[in-house]
Structure formats: C-alpha cells, structure tokens
Design a protein around this motif. Structure first.
Motif, PDB file in Angstrom:
ATOM      1  N   UNK A   1      16.570 -24.906  -7.309  1.00  0.00           N
ATOM      2  CA  UNK A   1      15.327 -24.158  -7.108  1.00  0.00           C
ATOM      3  C   UNK A   1      14.889 -23.425  -8.371  1.00  0.00           C
ATOM      4  N   UNK A   2      15.844 -23.060  -9.216  1.00  0.00           N
ATOM      5  CA  UNK A   2      15.514 -22.429 -10.498  1.00  0.00           C
ATOM      6  C   UNK A   2      15.474 -23.547 -11.542  1.00  0.00           C
ATOM      7  N   UNK A   3      14.353 -24.253 -11.569  1.00  0.00           N
ATOM      8  CA  UNK A   3      14.273 -25.510 -12.308  1.00  0.00           C
ATOM      9  C   UNK A   3      14.595 -25.359 -13.797  1.00  0.00           C
ATOM     10  N   UNK A   4      14.224 -24.235 -14.394  1.00  0.00           N
ATOM     11  CA  UNK A   4      14.475 -24.072 -15.831  1.00  0.00           C
ATOM     12  C   UNK A   4      15.930 -23.757 -16.137  1.00  0.00           C
ATOM     13  N   UNK A   5      16.723 -23.432 -15.096  1.00  0.00           N
ATOM     14  CA  UNK A   5      18.134 -23.073 -15.296  1.00  0.00           C
ATOM     15  C   UNK A   5      19.076 -24.023 -14.566  1.00  0.00           C
ATOM     16  N   UNK A   6      18.554 -25.114 -14.042  1.00  0.00           N
ATOM     17  CA  UNK A   6      19.372 -26.002 -13.224  1.00  0.00           C
ATOM     18  C   UNK A   6      19.660 -27.313 -13.932  1.00  0.00           C
ATOM     19  N   UNK A   7      20.944 -27.675 -13.961  1.00  0.00           N
ATOM     20  CA  UNK A   7      21.359 -29.002 -14.412  1.00  0.00           C
ATOM     21  C   UNK A   7      21.527 -29.852 -13.163  1.00  0.00           C
ATOM     22  N   UNK A   8      20.603 -30.780 -12.946  1.00  0.00           N
ATOM     23  CA  UNK A   8      20.593 -31.526 -11.688  1.00  0.00           C
ATOM     24  C   UNK A   8      20.347 -33.007 -11.953  1.00  0.00           C
ATOM     25  N   UNK A   9      19.791 -33.722 -10.995  1.00  0.00           N
ATOM     26  CA  UNK A   9      19.615 -35.170 -11.122  1.00  0.00           C
ATOM     27  C   UNK A   9      18.821 -35.551 -12.363  1.00  0.00           C
TER      28      UNK A   9
ATOM     29  N   UNK B   1       6.842 -40.189  -2.295  1.00  0.00           N
ATOM     30  CA  UNK B   1       6.128 -41.281  -1.612  1.00  0.00           C
ATOM     31  C   UNK B   1       4.614 -41.079  -1.687  1.00  0.00           C
ATOM     32  N   UNK B   2       4.175 -40.580  -2.826  1.00  0.00           N
ATOM     33  CA  UNK B   2       2.750 -40.410  -3.085  1.00  0.00           C
ATOM     34  C   UNK B   2       2.135 -39.146  -2.549  1.00  0.00           C
ATOM     35  N   UNK B   3       2.895 -38.307  -1.864  1.00  0.00           N
ATOM     36  CA  UNK B   3       2.362 -37.073  -1.272  1.00  0.00           C
ATOM     37  C   UNK B   3       2.823 -35.872  -2.095  1.00  0.00           C
ATOM     38  N   UNK B   4       1.866 -35.015  -2.549  1.00  0.00           N
ATOM     39  CA  UNK B   4       2.265 -33.822  -3.300  1.00  0.00           C
ATOM     40  C   UNK B   4       3.072 -32.855  -2.426  1.00  0.00           C
ATOM     41  N   UNK B   5       4.031 -32.214  -3.039  1.00  0.00           N
ATOM     42  CA  UNK B   5       4.912 -31.275  -2.333  1.00  0.00           C
ATOM     43  C   UNK B   5       4.683 -29.868  -2.872  1.00  0.00           C
ATOM     44  N   UNK B   6       4.333 -28.953  -1.980  1.00  0.00           N
ATOM     45  CA  UNK B   6       4.171 -27.540  -2.346  1.00  0.00           C
ATOM     46  C   UNK B   6       5.536 -26.868  -2.261  1.00  0.00           C
ATOM     47  N   UNK B   7       6.184 -26.708  -3.400  1.00  0.00           N
ATOM     48  CA  UNK B   7       7.560 -26.190  -3.431  1.00  0.00           C
ATOM     49  C   UNK B   7       7.564 -24.663  -3.599  1.00  0.00           C
ATOM     50  N   UNK B   8       7.350 -23.975  -2.495  1.00  0.00           N
ATOM     51  CA  UNK B   8       7.298 -22.510  -2.547  1.00  0.00           C
ATOM     52  C   UNK B   8       8.664 -21.885  -2.789  1.00  0.00           C
ATOM     53  N   UNK B   9       9.711 -22.647  -2.645  1.00  0.00           N
ATOM     54  CA  UNK B   9      11.067 -22.128  -2.866  1.00  0.00           C
ATOM     55  C   UNK B   9      11.444 -22.105  -4.349  1.00  0.00           C
ATOM     56  N   UNK B  10      10.639 -22.742  -5.216  1.00  0.00           N
ATOM     57  CA  UNK B  10      10.954 -22.790  -6.642  1.00  0.00           C
ATOM     58  C   UNK B  10      10.783 -21.396  -7.253  1.00  0.00           C
ATOM     59  N   UNK B  11      11.654 -21.070  -8.202  1.00  0.00           N
ATOM     60  CA  UNK B  11      11.620 -19.772  -8.876  1.00  0.00           C
ATOM     61  C   UNK B  11      10.237 -19.496  -9.436  1.00  0.00           C
ATOM     62  N   UNK B  12       9.745 -18.306  -9.175  1.00  0.00           N
ATOM     63  CA  UNK B  12       8.419 -17.918  -9.637  1.00  0.00           C
ATOM     64  C   UNK B  12       8.323 -18.043 -11.154  1.00  0.00           C
ATOM     65  N   UNK B  13       7.302 -18.747 -11.624  1.00  0.00           N
ATOM     66  CA  UNK B  13       7.106 -18.953 -13.054  1.00  0.00           C
ATOM     67  C   UNK B  13       7.633 -20.269 -13.560  1.00  0.00           C
ATOM     68  N   UNK B  14       8.486 -20.936 -12.773  1.00  0.00           N
ATOM     69  CA  UNK B  14       9.016 -22.244 -13.178  1.00  0.00           C
ATOM     70  C   UNK B  14       8.043 -23.361 -12.798  1.00  0.00           C
ATOM     71  N   UNK B  15       8.000 -24.383 -13.645  1.00  0.00           N
ATOM     72  CA  UNK B  15       7.272 -25.606 -13.290  1.00  0.00           C
ATOM     73  C   UNK B  15       8.181 -26.507 -12.452  1.00  0.00           C
ATOM     74  N   UNK B  16       7.604 -27.417 -11.665  1.00  0.00           N
ATOM     75  CA  UNK B  16       8.457 -28.331 -10.891  1.00  0.00           C
ATOM     76  C   UNK B  16       9.458 -29.065 -11.763  1.00  0.00           C
TER      77      UNK B  16
END
Length: 292
Positions: free
Chosen positions: A227-235, A193-208
């Motif tokens: 949370x492990x964006x580079x290893x997750x098959x999601x939406x 909704x236009x607000x940046x989200x600081x995703x501290x739970x994302x795996x270190x080194x991964x991009x959003x």
C-alpha cells in the motif's frame, strides 16, 4: 443419745505411702475407719490430645518447592504447545517490520493471520491482504542455517515475539490468475482487465506505481503490491526474475484479518471494494500486447 455425726479424718500418711492404691483406682473410708478400693471410672481425655481423624491433604507449599515448580512447568509447557499448534493450523501472529503496507499496517503492528481462509477451496481474491512465503518468487532459495537457532526463531515468530523469516512478506493482492494488470492509464490509475481501480488504501501522496508495467497473471499465481508504493518492494521489483514477480497461490500462508497489537489499534484489517467493478478475465485470455 448423741446424734451428731462423727467427722472422719484421713490419715495424712496415705498420700505418701508407697504401698498405697495403684494408679487408676480410688480409695474411700468406710464408717469403721478402714479403706477400700473402688474401680476407676472412664479416663478423661488428655486436654492436649485430639481425636484421630482422616489425614488432611498436604498443601503444595508443604510438599516442597519442587512440586510447585513442576506443576508450573507442566502448565506452561501445555500452554506453549497449544499456542504453537494453534498458530500452525488456525491463526498465526505476525510482526510487521517495515512500513511497506502503510497506512493499513504500521511498523510494530502484530497481525493475526487466518490460516483457514484458503484451506477449503477458497483462493485469495483481489484486495485481500495476505502473508506469503516469497521463496522462489521474491527471494532465492537459501541454504538452511543452524537448525536449533532456526527452530527457536520459528517458535518465537509463531508466537509473534520475533520478526518473521526474511522469506515471509505481507502484501495486497492486486491481480489473480488470468488478470491483466496495467499501470498506468492516461489518468495515472492502475487498471485490471481494462477497468480503472480507485485505490483509496494507497499511502497519501504515492502514485499507483512509478514503474510502468503491463502483465498477465499466470494461472495459480498472484500479482501483489504494497500500500505504501514508494516504500514497497513487491511484484514490480521482480519482473525480470525467474518467477516474474508472481507469487504461487500455494505459497500463501493466510489472510491478514486482525490487528491485535498495540491495543489502541485493535481492529479488523480494513477491507476494500476497489475491485468490485473488475470483471473476470476473458475465457480465451487477453490479446497481444500483454506479457508476464
């Protein structure tokens, strides 16, 4: 006058005389030397006999091994039935089979899913870690296999002893009905909704996200990501499918609230305030440029 008492002598033959007194009576000599029978006194109890009392209960091991096994089987069956009912209606354990939710959840973790979290009018919120059935959104409907094998697997999975069904997934809710989720902004951050989200739970080194997207979540649907964006098959991976990668709210099994195993990781699943500043979606919906 001779006053000395005269000694009486017992006839030795009286001990062996077959015609002697009957058992139960005693004989005594009288002063004139004859014998008379005296009534027998109360019989003394035989030393090796005990008084008869109330019958003592027979221990299980004296009844035979069958009784003990039956009792064990009944107790075991009652415990399993209780656990199955508990896991079906209240709390269900799930085994984490992959690293798609690292570092929040590790491979081999057994989590406890709160199935009452969304039962009384509450709905999944942004930031919640949820378990859901991906049939129709992440995977196509599959024909039913062997019913007996399926039942055994479902029972083992319900107790956390086997991997969940291939249609069950665990992800984090990033967008709810009406939200516009975009990745990424000029600083490489995900926005809601236009607000940046600081995703501290994302795996270190991964991009959003390495895949750009701009979507609006339909009502009663969820946009979920690992949370492990580079290893997750999601939406993101199902944008072109029939459901557009959106998970129906009624397919959510529950919220992952606790890590129960291994003991060294026993804790609640960490929450997040990353979405605290995100406003509700506008009443009239988002403008052009968004798709979903």
């Amino acid at each position: 006058m001779d006053t000395e008492a005269q000694h009486t002598e017992r006839d030795p033959s009286s001990d062996t005389d077959p015609s002697g007194p009957e058992e139960g009576s005693r004989s005594a000599r009288v002063p004139d030397g004859s014998e008379r029978e005296e009534p027998a006194g109360p019989e003394e109890p035989v030393a090796d006999e005990e008084p008869v009392g109330p019958e003592e209960p027979v221990a299980d091991d004296e009844r035979g091994p069958g009784s003990s096994w039956r009792r064990t089987a009944l107790v075991g069956g009652a415990c399993v039935t209780f656990l199955l009912l508990l896991s079906h209606f209240v709390i269900q354990p799930f085994l984490i089979p992959s690293g798609s939710m690292e570092p929040t959840l590790q491979v081999g973790d057994r989590i406890l899913v709160n199935k009452l979290a969304y039962r009384f009018g509450n709905e999944p919120a942004r930031g919640d870690v949820v378990v859901f059935d991906g049939t129709g959104s992440f995977v196509e409907e599959q024909p039913r296999g062997n019913p007996v094998t399926g039942l055994l697997h479902d029972g083992a999975a319900a107790l956390g002893l086997a991997e969940p069904d291939e249609t069950d997934f665990v992800k984090r809710v990033v967008g709810t009905g009406g939200d516009r989720v975009v990745c990424c902004d000029k600083d490489g951050r995900l926005t809601v909704n236009g607000v940046p989200v600081e995703e501290r739970y994302v795996m270190l080194g991964d991009r959003p996200s390495s895949v750009p997207f701009d979507i609006v979540v339909p009502p009663d649907r969820l946009w979920v990501m690992g949370d492990h964006r580079s290893q997750s098959s999601d939406s993101r991976d199902h944008l072109g499918s029939a459901g557009g990668g959106m998970v129906p709210v009624d397919r959510v099994v529950g919220r992952a609230d606790w890590i129960a195993w291994p003991f060294g990781r026993w804790s609640t699943v960490p929450g997040t305030d990353a979405f605290a500043a995100v406003p509700a979606p506008p009443a009239g919906g988002h403008g052009a440029g968004a798709h979903g």
